[in-house]
Write an enzyme that holds these catalytic residues in place. Sequence first.
Site, PDB file in Angstrom:
ATOM      1  N   LYS A 247      46.528  48.261  35.131  1.00 15.34           N
ATOM      2  CA  LYS A 247      47.733  47.738  35.772  1.00 15.34           C
ATOM      3  C   LYS A 247      48.717  48.884  35.996  1.00 15.34           C
ATOM      4  O   LYS A 247      49.052  49.620  35.059  1.00 15.34           O
ATOM      5  CB  LYS A 247      48.378  46.672  34.890  1.00 15.34           C
ATOM      6  CG  LYS A 247      47.471  45.496  34.534  1.00 15.34           C
ATOM      7  CD  LYS A 247      47.434  44.469  35.634  1.00 15.34           C
ATOM      8  CE  LYS A 247      46.717  43.208  35.193  1.00 15.34           C
ATOM      9  NZ  LYS A 247      46.761  42.143  36.208  1.00 15.34           N
TER      10      LYS A 247
ATOM     11  N   LYS B 151      40.577  34.460  43.170  1.00 12.60           N
ATOM     12  CA  LYS B 151      40.583  33.948  41.803  1.00 12.60           C
ATOM     13  C   LYS B 151      40.452  32.432  41.863  1.00 12.60           C
ATOM     14  O   LYS B 151      41.206  31.774  42.593  1.00 12.60           O
ATOM     15  CB  LYS B 151      41.864  34.351  41.067  1.00 12.60           C
ATOM     16  CG  LYS B 151      42.005  35.854  40.876  1.00 12.60           C
ATOM     17  CD  LYS B 151      43.323  36.216  40.216  1.00 12.60           C
ATOM     18  CE  LYS B 151      43.457  37.734  40.053  1.00 12.60           C
ATOM     19  NZ  LYS B 151      44.782  38.113  39.524  1.00 12.60           N
TER      20      LYS B 151
END
Length: 299
Positions: A109, A207
């Site tokens: 991230k 997702k």
Amino acid sequence: MVPYMGESYASANDFLNKVDFSRFVYPFNFAEIMAYLDSLAPGNPAIKAAIDIALNDLNGKILNQPCYQIYGADKNLMPVTSYTVGIDTPEVIREKLKDAANFKVIKVKLGRDNDKELIQTIRSVSNLPLYVDANQGWGDKKKAIDLCYWLHDQGVVLIEQPMDKNNLEGNAWLTQRSPIPILADEAVQRLADMDKLKGAYHGINIKLMKSCGMYEAHQMILKARSFGMKVLIGCMSETSIASLAGAALAPLCNWADLDGPWLTTNNPFDTPKLENGKYVLNDLPGLGLSGENEGLFTA
């Protein structure tokens, strides 16, 4: 259910109380089922995904076929799945990387002022390929393209959502110039979001907790292919139920980020099997779930 999607245990329960399950007759028409669920209330993608995934598992059991086979996926084409390392101190990141021993790709991230430091910390202990999720954190496109070239030299394979999801022009500008594929993440949730993305990104991150399950995720894969776009299938914080549903579609995708069961402490099912960093799909009907709680899901 991640808070930013607006769902909670209470909202999921409220939605379930609206559903007339007697409408779901076999053979399941998943397009009609999703249209019905959407008609009950907007949003609520995770609980809609739960219903879709349960019906897909049941469909596989009735047909006595694994879900991956029903969707036309070749399990021998399974991509490696990444292991996610969040933004943290260098000491904590080095410690987290020890948990990634069975993985062949690291996802990191980024999106803050110390992006280079985080990458350099990882590179001090690992030479594995990297996926980057910038989480809409880059605001200056000139600085962003310089960082793209630097990340390319560091072995980064893809970048998710570098700029704000509403900044279509900025993300498209990067896509046209980046040596690394730029993927839409927050900018795409469902099939209806995809038309505006054509040409603005190299690919999309799907997702199941955003797409409302397997059926629509598969439709999104097909549409991405028709646009010439690549596909990463990702996950939220998920147990083996959702991750195996994603893994059934993963061989149809370019990349996978399905590390949910390894980041979840209360997974009620057996952890999926990995070999060489890839999910190993079994030939059990449906999702192929195993573990002492498997019967609770299908009862």
